[in-house]
Design an enzyme around this catalytic site. Structure first.
Site, PDB file in Angstrom:
ATOM      1  N   GLN A 177       0.853  -1.347   0.154  1.00 47.17           N
ATOM      2  CA  GLN A 177       0.058   0.078   0.099  1.00 47.17           C
ATOM      3  C   GLN A 177       0.857   1.410   0.177  1.00 47.17           C
ATOM      4  O   GLN A 177       1.995   1.329   0.737  1.00 47.17           O
ATOM      5  CB  GLN A 177      -1.056   0.014   1.206  1.00 47.17           C
ATOM      6  CG  GLN A 177      -2.086   0.850   1.125  1.00 47.17           C
ATOM      7  CD  GLN A 177      -3.364   0.404   2.184  1.00 47.17           C
ATOM      8  OE1 GLN A 177      -3.329  -0.727   2.624  1.00 47.17           O
ATOM      9  NE2 GLN A 177      -4.058   1.335   2.243  1.00 47.17           N
ATOM     10  N   SER A 180       4.002  -6.618   2.672  1.00 48.44           N
ATOM     11  CA  SER A 180       2.627  -6.288   3.349  1.00 48.44           C
ATOM     12  C   SER A 180       1.676  -7.054   2.543  1.00 48.44           C
ATOM     13  O   SER A 180       1.738  -8.219   2.191  1.00 48.44           O
ATOM     14  CB  SER A 180       2.321  -4.836   3.745  1.00 48.44           C
ATOM     15  OG  SER A 180       1.234  -4.928   4.732  1.00 48.44           O
ATOM     16  N   LEU A 181       0.731  -6.250   1.990  1.00 49.47           N
ATOM     17  CA  LEU A 181      -0.288  -6.866   1.006  1.00 49.47           C
ATOM     18  C   LEU A 181       0.209  -7.377  -0.141  1.00 49.47           C
ATOM     19  O   LEU A 181      -0.253  -8.494  -0.657  1.00 49.47           O
ATOM     20  CB  LEU A 181      -1.476  -5.798   0.701  1.00 49.47           C
ATOM     21  CG  LEU A 181      -1.010  -4.818  -0.295  1.00 49.47           C
ATOM     22  CD1 LEU A 181      -1.467  -5.584  -1.876  1.00 49.47           C
ATOM     23  CD2 LEU A 181      -1.689  -3.653  -0.321  1.00 49.47           C
ATOM     24  N   ARG A 213      -9.202  -8.257   4.263  1.00 51.83           N
ATOM     25  CA  ARG A 213      -8.088  -7.570   5.094  1.00 51.83           C
ATOM     26  C   ARG A 213      -8.140  -6.251   5.381  1.00 51.83           C
ATOM     27  O   ARG A 213      -7.991  -5.726   6.633  1.00 51.83           O
ATOM     28  CB  ARG A 213      -7.014  -8.174   4.508  1.00 51.83           C
ATOM     29  CG  ARG A 213      -5.458  -7.808   5.284  1.00 51.83           C
ATOM     30  CD  ARG A 213      -4.299  -8.452   4.409  1.00 51.83           C
ATOM     31  NE  ARG A 213      -2.945  -8.219   5.046  1.00 51.83           N
ATOM     32  CZ  ARG A 213      -2.074  -7.044   4.752  1.00 51.83           C
ATOM     33  NH1 ARG A 213      -2.861  -6.208   3.983  1.00 51.83           N
ATOM     34  NH2 ARG A 213      -1.096  -6.785   5.311  1.00 51.83           N
ATOM     35  N   HIS A 247       0.039  -3.285  11.371  1.00 52.16           N
ATOM     36  CA  HIS A 247       1.386  -4.017  11.670  1.00 52.16           C
ATOM     37  C   HIS A 247       1.676  -3.783  13.291  1.00 52.16           C
ATOM     38  O   HIS A 247       2.824  -3.608  13.438  1.00 52.16           O
ATOM     39  CB  HIS A 247       2.444  -3.846  10.722  1.00 52.16           C
ATOM     40  CG  HIS A 247       2.207  -4.257   9.281  1.00 52.16           C
ATOM     41  ND1 HIS A 247       1.967  -5.659   9.088  1.00 52.16           N
ATOM     42  CD2 HIS A 247       2.237  -3.601   8.269  1.00 52.16           C
ATOM     43  CE1 HIS A 247       1.847  -5.773   7.967  1.00 52.16           C
ATOM     44  NE2 HIS A 247       1.921  -4.606   7.242  1.00 52.16           N
ATOM     45  N   GLN A 293       1.532 -11.764  10.348  1.00 53.47           N
ATOM     46  CA  GLN A 293       1.926 -10.558   9.541  1.00 53.47           C
ATOM     47  C   GLN A 293       1.028  -9.349   9.782  1.00 53.47           C
ATOM     48  O   GLN A 293       1.328  -8.175   9.853  1.00 53.47           O
ATOM     49  CB  GLN A 293       1.930 -10.747   8.142  1.00 53.47           C
ATOM     50  CG  GLN A 293       2.498  -9.556   7.189  1.00 53.47           C
ATOM     51  CD  GLN A 293       1.418  -9.436   5.741  1.00 53.47           C
ATOM     52  OE1 GLN A 293       0.535  -8.974   5.926  1.00 53.47           O
ATOM     53  NE2 GLN A 293       2.215  -9.876   4.885  1.00 53.47           N
TER      54      GLN A 293
END
Length: 313
Positions: A10, A94-95, A119, A203, A252
């Site tokens: 992102q 991440s994503l 998510r 996170h 994560q």
């Protein structure tokens, strides 16, 4: 020397991303159509026409970025490229880990889109608006940043969320604690401590409700052993075991994105070239600051696809 593909997270989104791929490759357009069908909405229109503030919403940006990355992969595959034969490892920020996993066959494109929508919504809903925050800390040793977080947190939450390399760490948690930690980092000698314009404290331990939602969501999809090993954000080790990968995806949500260590791991394990597949060139810039011996490339447009195919032939 090996090649690895990385997939952006992102912040790399931009209105119009992927349109060039969809226009040039029917296989790429089919990816956007598949994502639209999976979500039951015209996300493609939002990706290509905006508005930017709607695309930037977490629940939209996450599946949108995955769609662009997979559109680039499909464009390459339509020309005979084999991810399994040409790429030693994949990883995503991440994503982007979901994009990497979808590219390697761990889940279907449709399931990846639905998982990322879940998510994004879960992460947004985990903390009331305004109560969480994130800040980028530039030019301070990790131990000093961790000490500042510990001092600021007290009975609250403040922790390192992203180790992006190149002297950049991102902290996340309760707003008051993050603001205090940023101030402490400045006092400890950080070059910059910049509060980020984000919608939630990603996170961090505050995302625990979202992690539980993702545990349930991942349990409900068909998972396959990826045909290219995927280097995990939280463990910085490759795995092809579906259950282990699912556990790491849950971890994560609240855990640290260890990107500096990921790039270092690539360098230590024979990777000479990293390609960033999808929107933007954020990961390429980070990689160059982490390990200048690793060459970088980007695959986000039709011209990029042609260049990468020629280089990897």
């Amino acid at each position: 020397m090996a090649v690895a593909f990385t997939f952006p997270g992102q912040g790399s989104q931009a209105v119009g991303m992927g349109k060039d791929l969809a226009d040039a490759f029917p296989e790429s357009r089919k990816i956007f159509e598949e994502v639209d069908d999976a979500l039951g909405e015209n996300l493609s229109k939002l990706i290509w026409k905006g508005p930017e503030e709607t695309l930037t919403l977490t629940a939209n940006a996450q599946p949108a970025l995955m769609a662009v990355s997979l559109a680039a992969i499909r464009a390459m595959e339509s020309r005979g490229f084999s991810l399994k034969d040409k790429v030693a490892y994949v990883a995503g920020h991440s994503l982007g880990e979901y994009s990497a996993l979808a590219a390697a066959g761990f889940v279907s494109i449709a399931d990846a889109a639905r998982l990322l929508r879940i998510r994004g919504n879960a992460m947004q809903a985990a903390v009331p608006a305004g109560e969480g925050a994130m800040a980028a800390i530039i030019g301070l040793e990790q131990a000093d940043v961790e000490a500042a977080c510990a001092e600021a947190a007290k009975d609250s939450v403040c922790q390192i969320a992203n180790d992006n390399g190149g002297g950049q760490l991102v902290i996340s948690g309760a707003r008051a604690a993050v603001e205090l930690a940023a101030k402490l980092c400045t006092e400890k000698g950080a070059k910059r401590a910049l509060m980020l314009q984000v919608s939630a404290p990603f996170h961090s331990a505050l995302m625990t409700p979202a992690a539980e939602i993702m545990r349930e969501a991942l349990a409900g999809v068909t998972k396959n052993a990826p045909f290219v090993p995927v280097v995990s954000n939280v463990s910085v080790t490759p795995s092809s075991d579906p259950d282990a990968i699912a556990r790491r995806l849950v971890e994560q949500v609240t855990g640290r994105v260890r990107w500096r260590e990921t790039v270092e791991w690539f360098g230590a394990n024979g990777v000479a070239t990293l390609y960033e597949v999808g929107a933007g060139k954020v990961l390429s810039g980070l990689a160059r600051r982490i390990n200048r011996d690793i060459a970088t490339g980007a695959v986000g447009t039709a011209a990029d696809v042609e260049a990468a195919l020629a280089a990897l032939a």
